[in-house]
Design a protein around this motif. Sequence first.
Motif, PDB file in Angstrom:
ATOM      1  N   LEU A 208      61.015  57.937  36.727  1.00 52.47           N
ATOM      2  CA  LEU A 208      60.113  57.610  37.836  1.00 52.47           C
ATOM      3  C   LEU A 208      60.773  57.013  39.072  1.00 52.47           C
ATOM      4  CD1 LEU A 208      56.864  56.434  36.026  1.00 52.47           C
ATOM      5  CD2 LEU A 208      57.492  58.691  36.869  1.00 52.47           C
ATOM      6  N   PRO A 209      61.808  56.171  38.950  1.00 50.81           N
ATOM      7  CA  PRO A 209      62.400  55.635  40.183  1.00 50.81           C
ATOM      8  C   PRO A 209      62.847  56.716  41.164  1.00 50.81           C
ATOM      9  CG  PRO A 209      63.141  54.342  38.326  1.00 50.81           C
ATOM     10  CD  PRO A 209      62.404  55.531  37.758  1.00 50.81           C
ATOM     11  N   GLU A 210      63.330  57.841  40.661  1.00 44.05           N
ATOM     12  CA  GLU A 210      63.748  58.922  41.553  1.00 44.05           C
ATOM     13  C   GLU A 210      62.560  59.552  42.277  1.00 44.05           C
ATOM     14  OE1 GLU A 210      66.151  61.668  39.350  1.00 44.05           O
ATOM     15  OE2 GLU A 210      67.967  60.462  39.659  1.00 44.05           O
ATOM     16  N   ARG A 211      61.349  59.310  41.781  1.00 42.84           N
ATOM     17  CA  ARG A 211      60.147  59.823  42.433  1.00 42.84           C
ATOM     18  C   ARG A 211      59.471  58.763  43.303  1.00 42.84           C
ATOM     19  NH1 ARG A 211      57.216  62.753  37.191  1.00 42.84           N
ATOM     20  NH2 ARG A 211      59.052  63.912  36.448  1.00 42.84           N
ATOM     21  N   GLY A 212      60.128  57.615  43.459  1.00 42.91           N
ATOM     22  CA  GLY A 212      59.540  56.548  44.254  1.00 42.91           C
ATOM     23  C   GLY A 212      58.442  55.794  43.553  1.00 42.91           C
ATOM     24  N   VAL A 213      58.405  55.855  42.213  1.00 41.27           N
ATOM     25  CA  VAL A 213      57.388  55.185  41.411  1.00 41.27           C
ATOM     26  C   VAL A 213      58.072  54.108  40.564  1.00 41.27           C
ATOM     27  CG1 VAL A 213      55.617  55.460  39.623  1.00 41.27           C
ATOM     28  CG2 VAL A 213      55.965  57.264  41.336  1.00 41.27           C
ATOM     29  N   LEU A 214      57.501  52.901  40.572  1.00 44.09           N
ATOM     30  CA  LEU A 214      58.054  51.805  39.773  1.00 44.09           C
ATOM     31  C   LEU A 214      57.459  51.841  38.369  1.00 44.09           C
ATOM     32  CD1 LEU A 214      59.625  49.140  39.409  1.00 44.09           C
ATOM     33  CD2 LEU A 214      57.585  47.950  40.270  1.00 44.09           C
ATOM     34  N   PRO A 215      58.295  52.054  37.333  1.00 44.53           N
ATOM     35  CA  PRO A 215      57.815  51.940  35.952  1.00 44.53           C
ATOM     36  C   PRO A 215      57.824  50.465  35.553  1.00 44.53           C
ATOM     37  CG  PRO A 215      60.090  52.660  35.950  1.00 44.53           C
ATOM     38  CD  PRO A 215      59.703  52.472  37.398  1.00 44.53           C
ATOM     39  N   MET A 216      56.785  50.017  34.835  1.00 41.24           N
ATOM     40  CA  MET A 216      56.641  48.585  34.565  1.00 41.24           C
ATOM     41  C   MET A 216      56.235  48.328  33.121  1.00 41.24           C
ATOM     42  SD  MET A 216      54.423  47.629  38.002  1.00 41.24           S
ATOM     43  CE  MET A 216      53.109  48.773  37.517  1.00 41.24           C
ATOM     44  N   HIS A 217      56.845  47.304  32.532  1.00 40.13           N
ATOM     45  CA  HIS A 217      56.428  46.816  31.217  1.00 40.13           C
ATOM     46  C   HIS A 217      55.353  45.761  31.461  1.00 40.13           C
ATOM     47  CE1 HIS A 217      57.550  44.779  27.146  1.00 40.13           C
ATOM     48  NE2 HIS A 217      56.593  45.656  27.003  1.00 40.13           N
ATOM     49  N   CYS A 218      54.133  46.222  31.631  1.00 40.63           N
ATOM     50  CA  CYS A 218      53.042  45.308  31.971  1.00 40.63           C
ATOM     51  C   CYS A 218      51.725  45.900  31.515  1.00 40.63           C
ATOM     52  CB  CYS A 218      52.997  45.049  33.484  1.00 40.63           C
ATOM     53  SG  CYS A 218      52.422  46.445  34.465  1.00 40.63           S
ATOM     54  N   SER A 219      50.733  45.034  31.344  1.00 38.53           N
ATOM     55  CA  SER A 219      49.361  45.487  31.157  1.00 38.53           C
ATOM     56  C   SER A 219      48.660  45.460  32.510  1.00 38.53           C
ATOM     57  CB  SER A 219      48.633  44.592  30.144  1.00 38.53           C
ATOM     58  OG  SER A 219      48.661  43.239  30.569  1.00 38.53           O
ATOM     59  N   ALA A 220      47.487  46.072  32.577  1.00 34.75           N
ATOM     60  CA  ALA A 220      46.775  46.139  33.851  1.00 34.75           C
ATOM     61  C   ALA A 220      45.282  46.244  33.600  1.00 34.75           C
ATOM     62  CB  ALA A 220      47.251  47.342  34.666  1.00 34.75           C
ATOM     63  N   ALA A 224      35.317  44.350  38.967  1.00 33.08           N
ATOM     64  CA  ALA A 224      34.152  45.119  39.414  1.00 33.08           C
ATOM     65  C   ALA A 224      34.282  45.575  40.860  1.00 33.08           C
ATOM     66  CB  ALA A 224      32.889  44.277  39.230  1.00 33.08           C
ATOM     67  N   LYS A 225      35.066  44.853  41.666  1.00 30.55           N
ATOM     68  CA  LYS A 225      35.245  45.211  43.071  1.00 30.55           C
ATOM     69  C   LYS A 225      36.461  46.108  43.294  1.00 30.55           C
ATOM     70  CE  LYS A 225      33.110  40.913  44.713  1.00 30.55           C
ATOM     71  NZ  LYS A 225      33.299  39.668  45.518  1.00 30.55           N
ATOM     72  N   GLY A 226      37.051  46.591  42.194  1.00 33.15           N
ATOM     73  CA  GLY A 226      38.204  47.473  42.315  1.00 33.15           C
ATOM     74  C   GLY A 226      39.525  46.769  42.467  1.00 33.15           C
ATOM     75  N   ASP A 227      39.548  45.448  42.261  1.00 33.46           N
ATOM     76  CA  ASP A 227      40.787  44.680  42.405  1.00 33.46           C
ATOM     77  C   ASP A 227      41.638  44.808  41.143  1.00 33.46           C
ATOM     78  OD1 ASP A 227      38.449  43.108  41.445  1.00 33.46           O
ATOM     79  OD2 ASP A 227      39.991  41.621  40.980  1.00 33.46           O
ATOM     80  N   VAL A 228      42.824  45.363  41.299  1.00 30.72           N
ATOM     81  CA  VAL A 228      43.721  45.623  40.175  1.00 30.72           C
ATOM     82  C   VAL A 228      44.655  44.436  39.977  1.00 30.72           C
ATOM     83  CG1 VAL A 228      45.607  47.105  39.352  1.00 30.72           C
ATOM     84  CG2 VAL A 228      43.618  48.116  40.486  1.00 30.72           C
ATOM     85  N   ALA A 229      44.881  44.071  38.708  1.00 22.72           N
ATOM     86  CA  ALA A 229      45.827  43.008  38.360  1.00 22.72           C
ATOM     87  C   ALA A 229      46.838  43.547  37.358  1.00 22.72           C
ATOM     88  CB  ALA A 229      45.100  41.804  37.771  1.00 22.72           C
ATOM     89  N   LEU A 230      48.100  43.170  37.565  1.00 21.14           N
ATOM     90  CA  LEU A 230      49.179  43.504  36.637  1.00 21.14           C
ATOM     91  C   LEU A 230      49.598  42.254  35.883  1.00 21.14           C
ATOM     92  CD1 LEU A 230      51.486  45.630  39.000  1.00 21.14           C
ATOM     93  CD2 LEU A 230      49.593  46.430  37.558  1.00 21.14           C
ATOM     94  N   PHE A 231      49.938  42.423  34.597  1.00 26.29           N
ATOM     95  CA  PHE A 231      50.351  41.307  33.751  1.00 26.29           C
ATOM     96  C   PHE A 231      51.694  41.645  33.109  1.00 26.29           C
ATOM     97  CE2 PHE A 231      45.792  41.352  34.022  1.00 26.29           C
ATOM     98  CZ  PHE A 231      45.404  40.027  34.109  1.00 26.29           C
ATOM     99  N   PHE A 232      52.769  41.061  33.631  1.00 23.66           N
ATOM    100  CA  PHE A 232      54.093  41.217  33.034  1.00 23.66           C
ATOM    101  C   PHE A 232      54.295  40.135  31.986  1.00 23.66           C
ATOM    102  CE2 PHE A 232      54.614  43.168  37.197  1.00 23.66           C
ATOM    103  CZ  PHE A 232      55.382  44.296  36.925  1.00 23.66           C
ATOM    104  N   GLY A 233      55.021  40.465  30.913  1.00 16.52           N
ATOM    105  CA  GLY A 233      55.309  39.432  29.924  1.00 16.52           C
ATOM    106  C   GLY A 233      55.957  40.010  28.688  1.00 16.52           C
TER     107      GLY A 233
END
Length: 531
Positions: A208-220, A224-233
Amino acid sequence: MSSPESALAGTGVLARGDVHANLAAPALVQQALRRGEGRLSADGAFIAVTGAHTGRSVQDKFVVDEPETRDAVWWGKINQPLPAEKFTALAAKVRAYLSQKPELFTQDLHAGADPAHRIRVRLVTPSAWHALFARNIFIRPAKDALAGFAPDWTIIHAPDFEADPATDGCRSTTVIALSLATRTILIAGTSYAGEIKKSIFTVMNWLLPERGVLPMHCSANVGAKGDVALFFGLSGTGKTTLSSDPERALIGDDEHGWSDAGVFNFEGGCYAKVIRLSREAEPQIWDASHRFGAVLENVVADEDGRLDLDDGTLTENTRSCYPIDYIPNVVSSGTAGLPKNVVMLTADAFGVLPPISKLSAAQAMYHFLSGYTARVAGTEKGMGKEPQATFSTCFGAPFLPRHPEVYGRMLSDLISKHGADCWLVNTGWTGGAYGTGKRMSIQVTRALLRAALDGSLAQAEFTPDPFFGLMMPKAVPGIPSNVLNPREGWADKAAYDRTAQNLVGLFEKNFQGFSGGVSEDVLAAAIRAAA
């Protein structure tokens, strides 16, 4: 129904016996029981015992040394080189071994919910329950997508095969080897199913980095308002638990990509650690683990199949794997918008980090590269009574085939570009270190997270922590001040100061390896001992 030859196409394995292609969960459970691979819990979950390997075999993981990819791989203890000729010979032996099996199971699956960044994966294994695990954890294509399925990557899985270190170029009888050039993953000598999952995560971290996408070890998750949160750990910090929030929809519990279009899950299932799982605190994971079709690894049950999730006799790393739709409130597409909040979780067993702190973009990159948590006695063999600091860069060092700075720069750029708020959350100890203090209340952590995610906490007044440079909220409704400021919760303030200074030194020592590869603002944000 596909022929044995087409079901095995691309794997290099020949069909000498029966090939069970793309069986659904009920048929795989039936086959696993018939073959004596495990048993059912009282609720119908399949219980498997993995033997000597109850976790990942980090020292037995290799990346094949190939001219096409050699210069881009982050070589070292994580990515040990395996000569290409050794891999070719070993893969031939494993394929021949599997070709003699009277039964094989294949699964054709996807990784990556975003079609623009999806890969097609084919698994071949002699084990029905491992096929069920893969079917649970990855994305199950629609039936029409299986017609003419051509894998981008293949996993050759032989849990009972024993490699020969004398001839195969490996360390032991166990091998997990990734050939980036031939797009082949070889897993042999271990029944721990997490190797299947994490091998594909490593592939996504490569692609993915070669496609400009960050791969992440996280939950998400998403509100209700469409606000996305990422959880690394790291394991044990609450990544799965805290993202499985009944008030927010779960996107995924472990692996995601972040593109300019938004966030997408790599998987179609969850892989939760369930040792001492609480029905009251974690009802969604509890319910999912007590259902037909779930796979339980090394979970202890009585003769009637009643689970004892407090029993760590086999391992502290007991696991439950289930399709994501076993969680009631999920994003079925596995995709969502751009993150509004980035949360980095740590279980600080030293008890000196605040329960929540607001991070600048530079601090976020620093803590992302640091990947800190602390293990406590009882979680791993050979540990003493004192907590041990663990630093796993990008919260996933074992799965990074490229240099960590590649991922760190991408995260920093995305945070700055899209304006996400960043937080460090301590789910570990308060009022003292492990053995003296107590574990942070999950109710307190959830209350603080909800204030962060709804935007109200960002408007609070903050004060700097004197040791780590972290910005702590002065007041949060319903949360005692001696919890918000960890030093106030310690009876022995001098002991707090000594412990904090010690952890500062550990942070400083760990970050020395990155000092030449990050920007000046990140260096300025680094934790360091007072001059």
